[in-house]
Write an enzyme that holds these catalytic residues in place. Structure first.
Site, PDB file in Angstrom:
ATOM      1  N   GLU A   1      20.214  -3.353  -3.869  1.00  0.00           N
ATOM      2  CA  GLU A   1      19.366  -4.115  -4.388  1.00  0.00           C
ATOM      3  C   GLU A   1      18.555  -3.666  -5.587  1.00  0.00           C
ATOM      4  O   GLU A   1      17.551  -3.824  -5.840  1.00  0.00           O
ATOM      5  CB  GLU A   1      18.159  -4.447  -3.259  1.00  0.00           C
ATOM      6  CG  GLU A   1      18.748  -4.984  -2.043  1.00  0.00           C
ATOM      7  CD  GLU A   1      17.634  -5.392  -1.105  1.00  0.00           C
ATOM      8  OE1 GLU A   1      16.611  -5.540  -1.636  1.00  0.00           O
ATOM      9  OE2 GLU A   1      18.036  -5.550   0.060  1.00  0.00           O
TER      10      GLU A   1
ATOM     11  N   GLU B   1      15.327  -3.112   7.045  1.00  0.00           N
ATOM     12  CA  GLU B   1      14.052  -2.550   6.918  1.00  0.00           C
ATOM     13  C   GLU B   1      13.501  -2.303   8.293  1.00  0.00           C
ATOM     14  O   GLU B   1      12.264  -2.858   8.406  1.00  0.00           O
ATOM     15  CB  GLU B   1      13.123  -3.320   6.139  1.00  0.00           C
ATOM     16  CG  GLU B   1      13.837  -3.651   4.701  1.00  0.00           C
ATOM     17  CD  GLU B   1      13.174  -4.659   3.818  1.00  0.00           C
ATOM     18  OE1 GLU B   1      12.002  -5.481   4.305  1.00  0.00           O
ATOM     19  OE2 GLU B   1      13.684  -5.087   2.811  1.00  0.00           O
TER      20      GLU B   1
HETATM   21  O1  G3I Z   1      12.141 -21.653   0.374  1.00  0.00           O
HETATM   22  C1  G3I Z   1      10.712 -21.810   0.007  1.00  0.00           C
HETATM   23  C2  G3I Z   1      10.552 -23.129  -0.684  1.00  0.00           C
HETATM   24  O2  G3I Z   1      11.028 -24.339   0.361  1.00  0.00           O
HETATM   25  C3  G3I Z   1       8.853 -23.254  -1.252  1.00  0.00           C
HETATM   26  O3  G3I Z   1       8.732 -24.311  -1.884  1.00  0.00           O
HETATM   27  C4  G3I Z   1       8.671 -22.029  -2.085  1.00  0.00           C
HETATM   28  C5  G3I Z   1       7.250 -21.809  -2.454  1.00  0.00           C
HETATM   29  O4  G3I Z   1       6.958 -20.524  -2.376  1.00  0.00           O
HETATM   30  O5  G3I Z   1       8.968 -20.826  -1.176  1.00  0.00           O
HETATM   31  C6  G3I Z   1      10.549 -20.690  -1.011  1.00  0.00           C
HETATM   32  O6  G3I Z   1      10.606 -19.654  -0.231  1.00  0.00           O
HETATM   33  C7  G3I Z   1      10.626 -18.412  -0.943  1.00  0.00           C
HETATM   34  C8  G3I Z   1      11.972 -17.682  -0.598  1.00  0.00           C
HETATM   35  O7  G3I Z   1      12.039 -16.542  -1.303  1.00  0.00           O
HETATM   36  C9  G3I Z   1      13.093 -18.532  -1.194  1.00  0.00           C
HETATM   37  O8  G3I Z   1      13.090 -18.850  -2.541  1.00  0.00           O
HETATM   38  C10 G3I Z   1       9.706 -17.539  -0.441  1.00  0.00           C
HETATM   39  O9  G3I Z   1       8.328 -18.086  -0.861  1.00  0.00           O
HETATM   40  C11 G3I Z   1       9.804 -16.262  -1.172  1.00  0.00           C
HETATM   41  O10 G3I Z   1       8.675 -15.388  -0.620  1.00  0.00           O
HETATM   42  C12 G3I Z   1      11.214 -15.433  -0.897  1.00  0.00           C
HETATM   43  O11 G3I Z   1      11.266 -14.407  -1.732  1.00  0.00           O
HETATM   44  C13 G3I Z   1      12.284 -13.644  -1.165  1.00  0.00           C
HETATM   45  C14 G3I Z   1      12.005 -12.375  -0.144  1.00  0.00           C
HETATM   46  O12 G3I Z   1      13.133 -11.641  -0.326  1.00  0.00           O
HETATM   47  C15 G3I Z   1      11.210 -12.907   0.861  1.00  0.00           C
HETATM   48  O13 G3I Z   1      11.193 -11.703   1.745  1.00  0.00           O
HETATM   49  C16 G3I Z   1      13.020 -13.245  -2.416  1.00  0.00           C
HETATM   50  O14 G3I Z   1      13.514 -14.343  -3.191  1.00  0.00           O
HETATM   51  C17 G3I Z   1      14.080 -12.468  -2.298  1.00  0.00           C
HETATM   52  O15 G3I Z   1      14.435 -11.644  -3.555  1.00  0.00           O
HETATM   53  C18 G3I Z   1      13.479 -11.205  -1.464  1.00  0.00           C
HETATM   54  O16 G3I Z   1      14.601 -10.088  -1.172  1.00  0.00           O
HETATM   55  C19 G3I Z   1      14.379  -9.070  -0.284  1.00  0.00           C
HETATM   56  C20 G3I Z   1      15.494  -8.696   0.532  1.00  0.00           C
HETATM   57  O17 G3I Z   1      16.003  -9.753   0.969  1.00  0.00           O
HETATM   58  C21 G3I Z   1      15.261  -7.345   1.171  1.00  0.00           C
HETATM   59  N1  G3I Z   1      14.804  -6.293   0.366  1.00  0.00           N
HETATM   60  C22 G3I Z   1      13.594  -6.610  -0.580  1.00  0.00           C
HETATM   61  C23 G3I Z   1      13.957  -8.033  -1.442  1.00  0.00           C
HETATM   62  C24 G3I Z   1      12.806  -8.092  -2.091  1.00  0.00           C
HETATM   63  O18 G3I Z   1      11.906  -8.366  -1.549  1.00  0.00           O
END
Ligand code: G3I
Length: 361
Positions: A249, A143
């Site tokens: 994705e 990105e």
């Molecule tokens: O790990 C913490 C946890 O400790 C906490 O309790 C919880 C509370 O919200 O958050 C957890 O972190 C989350 C993390 O995923 C792990 O589960 C984040 O809030 C959450 O924002 C994060 O989201 C991920 C996102 O990338 C972050 O940018 C999504 O699961 C994941 O599907 C998404 O994947 C991205 C690709 O890497 C790149 N392209 C876009 C795609 C979708 O956004």
């Protein structure tokens, strides 16, 4: 027992069988999904390629300088090896889910170039080195194209190192694991507003002489967008670079939404109204059919690129695990994947299987 009529053994029954040796069919997974027997079984049966949804990202592997945590990432690598699946490394350099220490000082100012470069190199060498021989390819940089601006996103890495941080990341990745394939990965790069900027970057990487094998089209799409003509135009331009096409994705959002980007910082408040979250009790048949038709259409469109398509990876396994239940509005009930919340194939799965069979003849 009387012999049953011969089963049509030639007819594939899983996605990985149906894709055959044409391209890899993958899923993004989390360690907890691999630990649950029901989802683990489905994943092993249906897919022949895994990407970690989160645990290969810099924040997971090196949250603080010099402090490495490979335990969760190794669970995914081990599962892939055990089930004869390819493994994709996602991702070595991203502006999200990366400790600020990597490119910023304690005051939030960009680190001097040499320091930022040293941190980038140390991270890539440690991570690509750890997975050497296990990872088929890396999303080296994720990105980097700006949504609104003329070219590159102004990320912490760019502010510290300069525009060549992308070239440097590809060089480091190749040095760390010379046999790994290297990809550039981004969302909406097939859309008119980002396509030319992306082609420019890909050509600049090629001109710089770094190894680059493929372009990752994230493919976070919707039931009514992107417009197919725009999609075809964009994919054609990416394919014209000669790089392999990876659909990295894939999911299809069925819920109403304003923006069409996958920029995680665009996440909004929790859903309040039925209009925002219309299918809490289940997806109506009519929408299931629309989703199935859309998936069929998208697969046909992708498969027009024949052997240039190396992989189609879904961003998740079952609807319950999709990030789209929380994006762009938190707390919704979404249905973007091929398997439902009970891990059963949806009409969309049958539609994709049908296209894979037809296009394979
Ligand atoms: O790990 C913490 C946890 O400790 C906490 O309790 C919880 C509370 O919200 O958050 C957890 O972190 C989350 C993390 O995923 C792990 O589960 C984040 O809030 C959450 O924002 C994060 O989201 C991920 C996102 O990338 C972050 O940018 C999504 O699961 C994941 O599907 C998404 O994947 C991205 C690709 O890497 C790149 N392209 C876009 C795609 C979708 O956004």
């Amino acid at each position: 027992m009387a012999a049953l009529s011969p089963s049509p053994a030639a007819e594939p029954t899983t996605l990985r069988q149906a894709a055959g040796d044409r391209f890899l069919v993958g899923a993004a997974v989390r360690p907890d999904q691999l630990a649950r027997p029901e989802s683990a079984k489905l994943i092993a049966e249906q897919f022949n390629c895994l990407t970690a949804e989160n645990v290969f990202k810099p924040q997971s592997i090196q949250p603080r300088k010099g402090e490495f945590n490979f335990a969760d990432a190794d669970k995914i690598a081990d599962f892939a090896a055990k089930h004869n699946m390819a493994l994709i490394g996602h991702t070595l350099c991203w502006h999200n889910q990366t400790g600020r220490w990597m490119f910023e000082d304690a005051q939030g100012k960009p680190l001097p170039r040499e320091e930022g470069l040293a941190n980038l190199k140390a991270h890539i060498f440690a991570v690509a080195g750890h997975f050497k021989g296990k990872v088929k390819g890396w999303d080296v940089v994720n990105e980097a194209i700006d949504d609104g601006g003329p070219y590159l996103r102004d990320t912490p890495a760019r502010k510290s190192i300069g525009d060549d941080y992308i070239i440097q990341a590809f060089k480091f990745a190749h040095e760390a694991d010379p046999n790994a394939e290297l990809y550039y990965n981004d969302y909406n790069i097939e859309r008119d507003y980002k396509n030319a900027k992306t082609v420019r970057l890909l050509n600049e990487l090629k001109a710089a002489g770094v190894r680059i094998d493929g372009v990752g089209v994230q493919a976070h799409w919707g039931i009514a967008w992107p417009d197919n003509a725009e999609l075809e135009r964009g994919l054609k331009a990416l394919a014209a670079t000669g790089l392999k096409l990876h659909f990295t994705e894939l999911d299809v959002d069925v819920l109403p939404r304003k923006g069409e980007s996958a920029n995680i910082t665009d996440v909004q408040k929790s859903a309040g109204s039925t209009a925002e979250n219309p299918y809490v009790k289940g997806l109506p048949d009519e929408m299931q059919k629309k989703l199935a038709d859309r998936y069929a259409e998208l697969f046909r469109l992708i498969m027009k690129h024949g052997s240039q398509v190396e992989r189609i990876t879904f961003w998740g396994v079952d609807d319950g695990s999709s990030w789209l239940n929380g994006f762009p509005i938190r707390g919704r009930t979404n249905y973007p994947l091929l398997f439902d919340r009970q891990f059963k194939p949806k009409p969309a799965a049958a539609a994709v299987m049908k296209v894979l069979r037809e296009e394979g003849k």
